[in-house]
Write an enzyme that holds these catalytic residues in place. Sequence first.
Site, mmCIF file in Angstrom:
data_model
loop_
_atom_site.group_PDB
_atom_site.id
_atom_site.type_symbol
_atom_site.label_atom_id
_atom_site.label_comp_id
_atom_site.label_asym_id
_atom_site.label_seq_id
_atom_site.Cartn_x
_atom_site.Cartn_y
_atom_site.Cartn_z
ATOM 1 C CB SER A 270 -8.033 3.748 2.639
ATOM 2 O OG SER A 270 -7.218 3.165 3.642
ATOM 3 C CB SER B 162 -8.299 0.919 5.583
ATOM 4 O OG SER B 162 -9.020 2.091 5.349
ATOM 5 C CE LYS C 147 -3.890 2.048 2.554
ATOM 6 N NZ LYS C 147 -4.769 1.912 3.727
HETATM 7 N N1 GLN Z 1 -13.247 4.415 6.138
HETATM 8 C C1 GLN Z 1 -12.557 4.898 7.285
HETATM 9 C C2 GLN Z 1 -12.118 6.319 7.033
HETATM 10 O O1 GLN Z 1 -12.465 6.843 6.045
HETATM 11 C C3 GLN Z 1 -11.407 4.020 7.636
HETATM 12 C C4 GLN Z 1 -10.188 4.270 6.847
HETATM 13 C C5 GLN Z 1 -8.996 3.491 7.317
HETATM 14 O O2 GLN Z 1 -9.134 2.500 8.040
HETATM 15 N N2 GLN Z 1 -7.822 3.960 6.935
HETATM 16 O O3 GLN Z 1 -11.463 6.922 7.812
#
Ligand code: GLN
Length: 486
Positions: A152, A176, A77
């Site tokens: 994400s 994410s 990532k």
């Molecule tokens: N969807 C969540 C956010 O927008 C989690 C994102 C994540 O775990 N990086 O913050």
Amino acid sequence: MGDLHNLSVKALAKLLQSKEVSAVEVATRFLARMGGNPHHAFLDIDSEATLTQARASDAKLANGTAGPLEGVPIAHKDVFVTRDFATTAGSKILSGYRSPFDATVIERLRNSGMVTLGKLNCDEFAMGSSNENSAYGDVTNPWDTSRIPGGSSGGSAAAVAARLAPAATGTDTGGSIRQPASFCGITGIKPTYGRASRYGMIAYASSLDQAGPMARSAEDCALLLSAMCGPDLDRDSTSLDVPVENFLAKLGDSIKGLRIGIPKEFFSEGLAADVRKAIDAALKTLEAQGAKLIPITLPRTELAIPVYYIIAPAEASSNLSRFDGVKFGHRTKDYTDLVSMYKKSRAEGFGEEVKRRIMTGAYVLSHGYYDAYYLQAQKIRRMIADDFQRAFADCDVIAGPVAPTVAWKLGNNASDPLADYLADIFTLPASLAGLPCMSVPVGVGESNMPVGMQLIGNYLSEARLLNVAHQYQLATDHHLQKPEGI
Ligand code: GLN
């Protein structure tokens, strides 16, 4: 070796160790599959950098100094800083940025012998649930290219599902790793907060951020987690001082008598019928394997949304202040003085969602609002963690859905950020409590889209979680299904 790209991490490692294939052959196969960047999963591909690492692996395999995962490819990532590839965190503000060092997680995976295939697309600074917040364009879901892969870590999930990489790293602040794994039909685990070093992982919300592996089975996740975790006390002050376990060695225990807590709040009205059906069937399978289902309650589940969307932006507003265009990253071409340089560089470099969160975060931390929002959120966060401890008095692991629905269509929530936030309801509680949790494929729902079951364990119980998932995967083949045409 026609199906090298379909092999597990474990199988590839074995073939490499016995020299039935070379690291260069394996890397070449995956690089060929990555040609044209299917699903727009990658943000940086550099075949020469990958092949250089693969050649070094072959040398180690030849001279007996190979690591346990020598020559097995993995993609990362783009929030992990890497020396050999550019790192952008999905943001224009870091366009073309090259780190002078590798993140600890990357260093560990490299030390175990893994070869880097490239850097994976993600929501900007890991803020999002659909990958549509990437400054470099959307990732498509390999199961249906008109749908999001989740976020994400959307590039990570799409790459593993489309067999562009046997495994990938992800990060999970509020879901994410689990949600994209669920949406793309793969397996992913977020370990206990502090298990994986955050050094070199570009910070979003530091009290929540955690790295973890995304692969096709619990067994592969166990292998990768053992390689990437461990104390890093000098470089990450929240790193846990506990030795890494060999998670693979723990796979094999029977789950007879295992008490699985079923939180009633995770099966409420908001849960789509197709997702509920797949999860119910998975729970039946676990029951048939000897587990007992115990009704439990996590009464503050709903509050996890406002609490998370106060705490995470608050931390983000502080973390992202380092992107000012002075020493690295984007600097505006047109400025008059230092302040105008800061303002314009940041205005040009950050995307809309990131700006929204910086503003929300600055607001909840500001004088007069700190007590009303930030402090209250911290108190409820503690209560959410306590609720889990009460639940774990009655059960060994908790099971439920990862997300209320299957992956939605690209553009669906484009004008409604709140819709994305609400869809995080089942992943946020375990994040706020810092608990280990994972996503396991349990079949398909509406439109033949994958559904993931979430397993949550108590602190440091990754071995047990992985074993439950592994036992389930021994009895079922959902994790072996792949998107049509792949
Ligand atoms: N969807 C969540 C956010 O927008 C989690 C994102 C994540 O775990 N990086 O913050």
